[in-house]
Design a protein around this motif. Structure first.
Motif, PDB file in Angstrom:
ATOM      1  N   ASN A  64       0.625  -1.002  -0.166  1.00  0.00           N
ATOM      2  CA  ASN A  64      -0.041   0.012  -0.052  1.00  0.00           C
ATOM      3  C   ASN A  64       0.889   1.227  -0.036  1.00  0.00           C
ATOM      4  OD1 ASN A  64      -2.642  -1.300   0.222  1.00  0.00           O
ATOM      5  ND2 ASN A  64      -1.900  -1.782   2.246  1.00  0.00           N
ATOM      6  N   ILE A  65       0.338   2.294  -0.559  1.00  0.00           N
ATOM      7  CA  ILE A  65       1.240   3.521  -0.494  1.00  0.00           C
ATOM      8  C   ILE A  65       0.782   4.309   0.891  1.00  0.00           C
ATOM      9  CG2 ILE A  65       1.194   5.994  -1.514  1.00  0.00           C
ATOM     10  CD1 ILE A  65       0.373   4.503  -4.097  1.00  0.00           C
ATOM     11  N   VAL A  66       1.650   4.444   1.665  1.00  0.00           N
ATOM     12  CA  VAL A  66       1.518   5.147   2.882  1.00  0.00           C
ATOM     13  C   VAL A  66       1.948   6.327   3.015  1.00  0.00           C
ATOM     14  CG1 VAL A  66       2.188   4.943   5.359  1.00  0.00           C
ATOM     15  CG2 VAL A  66       1.869   2.688   3.947  1.00  0.00           C
ATOM     16  N   GLY A  67       1.256   7.364   3.712  1.00  0.00           N
ATOM     17  CA  GLY A  67       1.599   8.738   3.749  1.00  0.00           C
ATOM     18  C   GLY A  67       0.371   9.586   4.139  1.00  0.00           C
TER      19      GLY A  67
ATOM     20  N   VAL B  18       6.192  13.272   1.246  1.00  0.00           N
ATOM     21  CA  VAL B  18       6.930  11.957   1.000  1.00  0.00           C
ATOM     22  C   VAL B  18       6.028  10.878   1.407  1.00  0.00           C
ATOM     23  CG1 VAL B  18       8.813  10.321   1.485  1.00  0.00           C
ATOM     24  CG2 VAL B  18       9.164  13.023   1.479  1.00  0.00           C
ATOM     25  N   TYR B  19       5.861   9.756   0.375  1.00  0.00           N
ATOM     26  CA  TYR B  19       5.129   8.632   0.518  1.00  0.00           C
ATOM     27  C   TYR B  19       5.972   7.308   0.371  1.00  0.00           C
ATOM     28  CZ  TYR B  19       1.057  11.956   0.427  1.00  0.00           C
ATOM     29  OH  TYR B  19       0.044  12.901   0.690  1.00  0.00           O
ATOM     30  N   THR B  20       5.734   6.244   0.793  1.00  0.00           N
ATOM     31  CA  THR B  20       6.449   5.231   0.816  1.00  0.00           C
ATOM     32  C   THR B  20       5.428   3.964   0.176  1.00  0.00           C
ATOM     33  OG1 THR B  20       6.228   4.725   3.036  1.00  0.00           O
ATOM     34  CG2 THR B  20       8.183   5.861   2.303  1.00  0.00           C
ATOM     35  N   LEU B  21       6.014   2.866  -0.125  1.00  0.00           N
ATOM     36  CA  LEU B  21       5.502   1.556  -0.402  1.00  0.00           C
ATOM     37  C   LEU B  21       5.487   0.549   0.713  1.00  0.00           C
ATOM     38  CD1 LEU B  21       5.750   1.748  -4.121  1.00  0.00           C
ATOM     39  CD2 LEU B  21       3.712   1.663  -3.248  1.00  0.00           C
TER      40      LEU B  21
ATOM     41  N   THR C 288      -5.254  12.068  -6.934  1.00  0.00           N
ATOM     42  CA  THR C 288      -5.017  10.540  -6.394  1.00  0.00           C
ATOM     43  C   THR C 288      -3.559  10.369  -6.671  1.00  0.00           C
ATOM     44  OG1 THR C 288      -7.502   9.770  -6.700  1.00  0.00           O
ATOM     45  CG2 THR C 288      -5.756   8.026  -6.971  1.00  0.00           C
ATOM     46  N   LEU C 289      -2.970   9.722  -5.792  1.00  0.00           N
ATOM     47  CA  LEU C 289      -1.612   9.134  -5.967  1.00  0.00           C
ATOM     48  C   LEU C 289      -1.481   7.676  -6.490  1.00  0.00           C
ATOM     49  CD1 LEU C 289       1.588   9.845  -6.077  1.00  0.00           C
ATOM     50  CD2 LEU C 289       1.378   9.113  -3.559  1.00  0.00           C
TER      51      LEU C 289
ATOM     52  N   THR D 176      -1.592  -1.716 -10.286  1.00  0.00           N
ATOM     53  CA  THR D 176      -1.663  -0.388  -9.821  1.00  0.00           C
ATOM     54  C   THR D 176      -2.236  -0.082  -8.405  1.00  0.00           C
ATOM     55  OG1 THR D 176      -1.977   0.551 -12.124  1.00  0.00           O
ATOM     56  CG2 THR D 176      -2.501   2.021 -10.482  1.00  0.00           C
ATOM     57  N   LYS D 177      -1.434   0.538  -7.500  1.00  0.00           N
ATOM     58  CA  LYS D 177      -1.798   0.767  -6.255  1.00  0.00           C
ATOM     59  C   LYS D 177      -1.998   2.274  -5.984  1.00  0.00           C
ATOM     60  CE  LYS D 177      -1.198  -3.345  -4.547  1.00  0.00           C
ATOM     61  NZ  LYS D 177      -2.159  -4.336  -3.931  1.00  0.00           N
ATOM     62  N   THR D 178      -3.151   2.592  -5.401  1.00  0.00           N
ATOM     63  CA  THR D 178      -3.560   4.095  -5.607  1.00  0.00           C
ATOM     64  C   THR D 178      -3.642   4.466  -3.884  1.00  0.00           C
ATOM     65  OG1 THR D 178      -6.005   3.304  -5.389  1.00  0.00           O
ATOM     66  CG2 THR D 178      -4.717   3.858  -7.372  1.00  0.00           C
TER      67      THR D 178
END
Length: 532
Positions: A251-254, A263-266, A310-311, A324-326
């Motif tokens: 998941n995209i975390v942030g 800044v976001y991380t996976l 949406t990132l 694709t993860k969002t």
């Protein structure tokens, strides 16, 4: 005497019933597939033949009272409790009979799947087409068959996850295999499989119905097997192999917001050695951009303007599968709710008092500072991030004022209009309505108008008018802006008016009117000096 008559009637009825038409249906012989003759209602054996042809040789015998007209039908019973299903028929007319007999044949085809190994049967049925519509059955021939050997492979479809080395099981299920038969299985698994010892395999033969295979290429080939019974090959069976769904728990975390950059991380991506990030994207690059640092594994989102995005991140595994993860609804900059913020407080600022105003609805992590400002007719006594205390500037006569809260780093400005002190006479005028001569018993109508310079944020004026009208009779209105005036004599009248508000009374504004001579009753024409 009555008893004798009743007995005679019963005897006549019994004789008529027994002498009414009757037909005997006799099955003389059945030929099975044109080569086997079955008589005496013996058992018909389909053996292993799938499509069977049955030819029935039959004889119909009738009494002299029967017309012999009706249908001859072939009836097939799947089991003893089922009704016979019609599998063919003939229509027999009375002129076909030779005296009291009719000899003929009728044929049908029966598939082996329509009968049981044992328990099925077949017979002929003759049905009369006239009253009493009786039917007459032949004897039943039992039908048996020899079960045909068959094989099935499970699973028929299976999936293999990319780079998974989990063992897959494949099983052949044989059916109806004769006792003492020799059975083997010829496997063809192509490429991408190895045995449980790690040896690549492609073609091999087993006597076991069960094999275990481990994938090492993705996807491996389909798994096929050819059963061989007593040296005879049966149809090949195939299990279709495909790649499993690629959807790793990443998941995209942030944060749910970005003020200037974020800044976001996976998360958990390090647990998947074969998963890489192919691209990252912002759903609206006019609001924010997104970039990926492969070294740090961080996604940087940079603000362009206020809005919501949406990132997304496209992930790929070594089998070239993508997913694709969002992360949806990321607020970039100031949210729209802050644009609807308000300043609360009193609508008037009176001389000699302090008034507190508060900014409401502007709480957000991206709101990192408020700059307060006021118009020149106000003084700032003190201020904080969300409140300001103001007073009237005693050296200003402007009635309309404005308090503004500006959010740092944005275009958001929140304004509140206030009325400062008491109104001056700038913008205050007295007007005469209509232009008619005033005589005794007639009136002139006056109107006061106050039109100060205002700000868009100012609320409507909440004022009343106070009048000074000498030497005249006066008629009032509910709206204090209007007065009816009747001068008592000719000459000049200096009429004054001022504005009253929450903070008190404003400055007087005067206007001189000429009053012309009247009609002798003390009245006269009221004319403003200098025009209307």
């Amino acid at each position: 005497m009555k008893s004798k008559i009743h007995l005679l009637t019963i005897l006549i009825t019994f004789c008529i019933y027994n002498t009414y038409g009757q037909i005997t249906t006799t099955l003389d012989e059945v030929y099975v597939n044109g080569q086997t003759s079955v008589t005496n209602c013996g058992t018909i054996d389909f053996e292993t033949t799938e499509n069977n042809t049955l030819t029935f040789y039959y004889t119909l015998t009738k009494t002299s009272s029967s017309t012999g007209e009706g249908f001859l039908k072939i009836k097939l019973k799947y089991n003893s409790s089922s009704n016979g299903a019609e599998r063919g028929n003939q229509y027999i007319t009375s002129n076909l009979w030779n005296s009291n007999q009719y000899v003929h044949t009728i044929a049908t085809n029966i598939d082996a799947s329509e009968v049981q190994v044992n328990g099925s049967s077949i017979y002929l049925e003759f049905t009369e087409v006239s009253s009493p519509f009786d039917y007459y059955n032949s004897c039943e021939h039992s039908i048996i068959k020899t079960p045909v050997p068959s094989f099935s492979l499970t699973p028929t479809n299976t999936t293999v996850s990319c780079e998974s080395t989990s063992v897959k099981n494949f099983t052949v299920t044989p059916s109806n295999i004769p006792n003492g038969a020799t059975v083997s299985y010829q496997w063809n698994v192509g490429n991408g499989w190895e045995d449980t010892n790690g040896n690549p395999i492609s073609n091999f033969t087993t006597t076991s119905t069960f094999v275990q295979l481990r994938p090492y290429q993705y996807p491996p080939n389909n798994v096929s097997v050819t059963p061989i019974l007593n040296g005879v090959s049966y149809p090949q069976l195939t299990s279709t192999v495909s790649l499993g769904t690629f959807n790793p728990f990443i998941n995209i975390v942030g944060d749910d917001y970005v003020c200037s950059s974020g800044v976001y991380t996976l998360d958990n991506i390090s647990s998947f050695n074969n998963v890489t990030v192919q691209s990252v994207n912002s759903s609206n690059t006019s609001i924010a951009t997104a970039s990926y640092n492969a070294t740090t594994g961080e996604i940087t989102v940079t603000k362009v303007s206020d809005g919501i995005i949406t990132l997304s991140a496209v992930l790929q595994n070594s089998c070239n599968q993508t997913v694709t993860k969002t992360k949806e609804n990321i607020q970039i900059g100031i949210p729209s709710t802050v644009f609807n913020a308000t300043i609360t407080g009193n609508d008037s600022v009176c001389q000699g008092q302090n008034y507190t105003y508060a900014l409401s609805g502007a709480n957000h992590p991206c709101v990192n500072g408020i700059v307060w400002s006021v118009t020149s007719n106000l003084n700032i006594v003190s201020q904080s991030s969300n409140t300001i205390i103001v007073s009237k500037n005693p050296f200003s006569t402007e009635y309309a004022g404005e308090i503004t809260a500006s959010i740092l780093g944005s275009t958001v400005e929140v304004n509140k209009g206030v009325w400062v002190g008491t109104p001056s006479n700038d913008g205050l005028v007295i007007q005469k309505i209509g232009s008619y001569d005033l005589y005794a018993g007639q009136w002139s109508k006056l109107r006061a108008r106050y039109i100060p310079l205002t700000y868009v944020s100012n609320d409507p004026l909440n004022i009343t008018f106070e009048w000074q009208i000498p030497n005249s009779m006066i008629r009032n209105y509910a709206d204090t802006a209007y007065k009816d005036v009747k001068p008592r004599s000719s000459g000049q009248l200096n009429i004054g008016v001022r504005v009253n508000c929450e903070c008190g009374n404003g400055e007087w504004e005067y206007r001189l009117f000429d009053v012309a001579g009247g009609n002798g009753n003390g009245g006269g024409v009221l004319t403003p000096v200098g025009g209307n």
